[in-house]
Motif scaffolding. Structure first.
Motif, PDB file in Angstrom:
ATOM      1  N   ARG A 110       0.835  -1.214   0.000  1.00 14.07           N
ATOM      2  CA  ARG A 110       0.000   0.000   0.000  1.00 14.07           C
ATOM      3  C   ARG A 110       0.868   1.261   0.000  1.00 14.07           C
ATOM      4  O   ARG A 110       0.536   2.270  -0.602  1.00 14.07           O
TER       5      ARG A 110
ATOM      6  N   ASP B 205       3.709   5.722  -5.687  1.00 14.93           N
ATOM      7  CA  ASP B 205       3.495   5.719  -7.145  1.00 14.93           C
ATOM      8  C   ASP B 205       2.396   6.707  -7.549  1.00 14.93           C
ATOM      9  O   ASP B 205       2.421   7.234  -8.658  1.00 14.93           O
ATOM     10  N   HIS B 206       1.435   6.918  -6.655  1.00 22.11           N
ATOM     11  CA  HIS B 206       0.327   7.830  -6.972  1.00 22.11           C
ATOM     12  C   HIS B 206       0.627   9.284  -6.627  1.00 22.11           C
ATOM     13  O   HIS B 206      -0.043  10.178  -7.126  1.00 22.11           O
ATOM     14  N   LEU B 207       1.587   9.540  -5.737  1.00 15.29           N
ATOM     15  CA  LEU B 207       1.887  10.926  -5.359  1.00 15.29           C
ATOM     16  C   LEU B 207       3.085  11.501  -6.116  1.00 15.29           C
ATOM     17  O   LEU B 207       3.128  12.702  -6.398  1.00 15.29           O
TER      18      LEU B 207
ATOM     19  N   ALA C 110       2.293   1.775  -3.464  1.00 15.86           N
ATOM     20  CA  ALA C 110       1.240   2.295  -4.354  1.00 15.86           C
ATOM     21  C   ALA C 110       0.978   3.768  -4.059  1.00 15.86           C
ATOM     22  O   ALA C 110       0.740   4.562  -4.980  1.00 15.86           O
ATOM     23  N   LEU C 111       1.047   4.152  -2.781  1.00 17.53           N
ATOM     24  CA  LEU C 111       0.850   5.558  -2.433  1.00 17.53           C
ATOM     25  C   LEU C 111       1.946   6.424  -3.064  1.00 17.53           C
ATOM     26  O   LEU C 111       1.653   7.452  -3.681  1.00 17.53           O
TER      27      LEU C 111
END
Lengths: 221, 221
Positions: free
Chosen positions: B173, B179-181, B176-177
């Motif tokens: 998680r 990668d998204h920010l 993924a965070l």
């Protein structure tokens, strides 16, 4: 008042009272007696609709995703942003939503009454899937993965806003969250067209209320 | 054992016992008696280091930011990612860190004993400011704003991971965070060079431990 209408109102009053008590005390410390007292209904009326405290919590959680302020937009990603921004605007003022956020994050209670998290994650994944089908979303994005990131991030952003500002800055924190997540998800030409201003939620809500007033006036004319 | 070394060990044992009790029960339900019992020290020894339960909580919170697993990298953004990923790897196994996360999000307690949130936000803002000075960060990024978004997002991601997977998926998680920010923050040519794999934290920790073993062996030779 027709009997059915009265039943709907009673159910709503009970749910709102339960939400207020859950939001203030948490699930474990809430009592049916206090909910009854706050709702101003009889024990029989409450138990007609909800047979336990857990059923009340489930009732509150089912109210979390509403389409009340949904307005179709040219960009599906804008509809997703609008859902988040209207929630950020409403949350501080609506005990039903506040209670849902608190119950969903209740580590002990959630095994008893569930959580709105799966419904929120599915909602986001569905919006991102639609947006992807329309070419708004970058090809490598997996909607379910992005939905999980957003679920976690949003849960924390509201917690931090509650702790530091009693939710007064939730619209700004939510807007900043979208600004930080959208570039990872969105096709560049679409990114520039999305409105993520902090007052976006308030404007969408005003738009929807304006429309229903116009519709009402039209019906009366 | 020298007296000073013994004092350091006692202090550590008390802090770890307090952390374990805070992490399990929360601050309000924790008692000094249980902490004493768990630490296996006398009341006098505990009060020599910490004069109240709030002082114990403050002691736990001061342990949150450690430079134990910091390795300088060519990219400052990689150092920031490494701090997050090593924390994600350690959190499920280290009661001191777990207790700090829980205490920081304790809405009632934080006015009594504070929170690690300001220190975390300052840490991120400082890394982003350094990275920006080196041209790794996009010009419009305001490090303090991005640090607040990350603080909220990370707080929620760990809560969701705890609730759904007892922290077993925290590394995934957290990856993924990032990668998204990162695309919202990072200059494109730098973005491709950042390692945000879920096992990044475990690899950095192994690297640091390998170095200290080598250093020890060198000192003995």
């Amino acid at each position: 008042m027709a009997q059915q209408e009265r039943a709907v109102r009673t159910r709503r009053a009970v749910l709102e009272a339960a939400a207020a008590v859950f939001a203030e005390r948490g699930y474990a410390a809430a009592t049916i007696a206090e909910i009854l007292n706050r709702a101003g209904v009889t024990k029989g009326a409450l138990y007609f609709h909800f047979d336990s405290k857990a059923a009340l919590a489930r009732g509150v959680l089912q109210e979390q995703i509403s389409t009340e302020y949904h307005v179709p937009r040219e960009l599906k990603l804008q509809e997703w942003v609008d859902a988040g921004m209207t929630l950020a605007d409403r949350l501080p003022r609506e005990p039903l939503l506040l209670a849902g956020v608190r119950l969903s994050a209740d580590l002990r209670g959630r095994s008893v009454f569930g959580s709105a998290w799966p419904a929120w994650a599915e909602f986001t994944a569905a919006r991102l899937t639609e947006a992807k089908a329309r070419g708004e979303v970058l090809p490598h994005v997996v909607p379910e993965e992005s939905a999980q990131v957003f679920l976690g991030a949003w849960t924390g952003v509201q917690l931090v806003s509650q702790a530091l500002a009693d939710w007064a800055d939730l619209d700004e924190r939510m807007a900043a969250l979208f600004d930080h997540l959208l570039p990872a998800i969105t096709v560049p030409s679409v990114l520039d067209r999305l409105d993520t201003a902090p007052d976006r939620g308030a404007r969408v809500i005003a738009e929807v209320r304006g429309r229903s007033r116009t519709a009402l006036a039209g019906a009366r004319a």
